[in-house]
Design a protein around this motif. Structure first.
Motif, mmCIF file in Angstrom:
data_model
loop_
_atom_site.group_PDB
_atom_site.id
_atom_site.type_symbol
_atom_site.label_atom_id
_atom_site.label_comp_id
_atom_site.label_asym_id
_atom_site.label_seq_id
_atom_site.Cartn_x
_atom_site.Cartn_y
_atom_site.Cartn_z
ATOM 1 N N SER A 70 -24.140 -43.713 7.401
ATOM 2 C CA SER A 70 -22.786 -43.538 7.672
ATOM 3 C C SER A 70 -22.196 -42.632 6.463
ATOM 4 O O SER A 70 -21.148 -41.874 6.946
ATOM 5 N N LYS A 71 -22.920 -42.673 5.461
ATOM 6 C CA LYS A 71 -22.138 -41.642 4.365
ATOM 7 C C LYS A 71 -23.057 -40.628 3.934
ATOM 8 O O LYS A 71 -22.832 -39.756 3.037
ATOM 9 N N LEU A 72 -24.110 -40.145 4.696
ATOM 10 C CA LEU A 72 -24.811 -39.034 4.563
ATOM 11 C C LEU A 72 -24.501 -37.925 5.573
ATOM 12 O O LEU A 72 -23.923 -37.876 6.468
ATOM 13 N N SER A 73 -24.791 -36.631 4.830
ATOM 14 C CA SER A 73 -24.535 -35.297 5.580
ATOM 15 C C SER A 73 -25.451 -35.343 6.752
ATOM 16 O O SER A 73 -26.508 -36.077 6.671
ATOM 17 N N ARG A 78 -31.214 -35.903 8.683
ATOM 18 C CA ARG A 78 -32.367 -35.429 9.296
ATOM 19 C C ARG A 78 -33.588 -35.510 8.317
ATOM 20 O O ARG A 78 -34.640 -35.760 8.707
ATOM 21 N N ASP A 79 -33.217 -35.542 7.109
ATOM 22 C CA ASP A 79 -34.353 -35.737 5.968
ATOM 23 C C ASP A 79 -34.823 -37.212 6.123
ATOM 24 O O ASP A 79 -36.054 -37.549 6.282
ATOM 25 N N VAL A 80 -34.014 -37.983 6.250
ATOM 26 C CA VAL A 80 -34.110 -39.689 6.405
ATOM 27 C C VAL A 80 -35.125 -39.753 7.899
ATOM 28 O O VAL A 80 -36.160 -40.594 7.813
ATOM 29 N N LYS A 81 -34.608 -39.002 9.092
ATOM 30 C CA LYS A 81 -35.318 -39.292 10.142
ATOM 31 C C LYS A 81 -36.760 -38.704 10.192
ATOM 32 O O LYS A 81 -37.383 -39.202 10.968
ATOM 33 N N LYS A 82 -37.051 -38.024 9.334
ATOM 34 C CA LYS A 82 -38.461 -37.295 9.221
ATOM 35 C C LYS A 82 -39.148 -38.581 8.747
ATOM 36 O O LYS A 82 -40.613 -38.315 8.962
#
Length: 342
Positions: A70-73, A78-82
């Motif tokens: 919730s605190k990420l851009s 998208r980087d985390v979802k990779k």
């Protein structure tokens, strides 16, 4: 690895609010296979789709590998979802592309060099046992083969988390078992954390380390597979467990007990080494009673033998009470059947 804190998800349907998730708190540890089970509409699919933000929570936190989403851009999300792969119930393969191209798709979108794409896809097809299907199309595959390709595609970018949304629901029992063995292999060899959503308790029993039971958007029970299966606390959990443990008396036996006014019917649980001990023989020798076995089975939960028998203790009430006290003193778990089933 994955943590839900006071997670709420509300949908608007026809001008009405539908609470799919209601203050869910769960933690999935790194390297485990965690199962979430519940009936249709329990909120389990909404839960798993919040992990990779396919659904955005109304409130609460989803923390993935230390990152509060919730605190990420958008770029950071998208980087985390990779680092998250997902396996779907209905495979979601592109029928116009070959098996090789389907598995390669995430790598192509990530602009991975061609030589690395070839190497990774070849490795994955070998891993899932379909190296000879690289040039065929999804329509030429069985359901189990399609799901193996879906799993290979989900692993293409070498994620540390794998989400499985009813991944075996469209498969027959034998194929389901083989897919679950593949997921277990992935967990053990690739050290990937797996979060599984299912309505099949047999799936939970076969591969999961821990399980949460959901109902009406809430987690109503949670614990190790052994604890939940051996001693379910809620009615919903008991119903799910009974579908695979087959630990209930047949209706005809229950009717006989009621009609004959049979008393002193108890359910005895055996765990681990105690499953091999001659308890009933000991009771008959130590006390002036006979034991009439009405039902029994022995199974295995997370590698631990678990026995369950239902017996009628026949004899003078004083002797029956002495026998029950003997079991209590020796920490042998039992319950009166008429308090266990209604």
């Amino acid at each position: 690895m994955i943590e839900f804190q006071n997670l709420v998800k509300i949908y608007n349907s026809g001008g009405k609010e539908v609470h799919a998730l209601n203050n869910v708190n769960l933690k999935v540890n790194k390297g485990e296979i965690y199962g979430v089970v519940g009936y249709s509409g329990a909120g389990k699919s909404s839960l798993i789709r919040c992990v990779n933000y396919l659904e955005r929570p109304t409130s609460g936190k989803v923390i993935v590998d230390g990152h509060d989403l919730s605190k990420l851009s958008e770029k950071a999300i998208r980087d985390v979802k990779k680092n998250i792969g997902m396996v779907f119930q209905h495979f979601n393969l592109l029928n116009s592309k070959t098996v090789f191209a389907n598995v390669a798709m995430p790598l192509v979108l990530a602009k991975t060099p061609k030589d690395k794409v070839i190497k990774r896809v070849t490795e994955l097809l070998e891993f899932v046992g379909l190296a000879d299907k690289a040039d065929v199309y999804p329509d030429q595959l069985s359901g189990g083969q399609k799901q193996r390709i879906g799993i290979a595609r989900a692993l293409a970018t070498q994620p540390s988390i794998l989400l499985c949304d009813e991944a075996t629901s469209a498969l027959d029992p034998q194929t389901t078992s083989s897919i679950l063995e593949l997921l277990k292999k992935i967990n053990e060899e690739y050290k990937i954390t797996i979060l599984m959503i299912t309505h099949e308790m047999s799936v939970i029993r076969q591969v999961c380390d821990r399980v949460a039971v959901m109902e009406d958007g809430k987690v109503i029970e949670e614990g190790s597979v052994f604890d939940v299966f051996s001693a379910p606390k809620t009615k919903t959990a008991q119903n799910f467990v009974s579908t695979v443990m087959h630990d209930q008396l047949p209706e005809s036996i229950l009717n006989m007990i009621k009609e004959n006014g049979t008393k002193n019917v108890i359910r005895i649980h055996f765990i681990g080494q105690s499953t091999g001990k001659p308890l009933l023989s000991q009771l008959a020798k130590k006390f002036d009673i006979d034991t009439n076995v009405l039902f029994g089975n022995i199974t295995e939960l997370q590698g631990i033998p678990y026995g369950n028998i239902i017996v009628e203790l026949q004899g003078p009430d004083t002797e029956v009470q002495r026998a029950l006290q003997y079991m209590t003193t020796n920490e042998i778990s039992y319950k009166e059947v008429n308090t266990y089933v209604s």
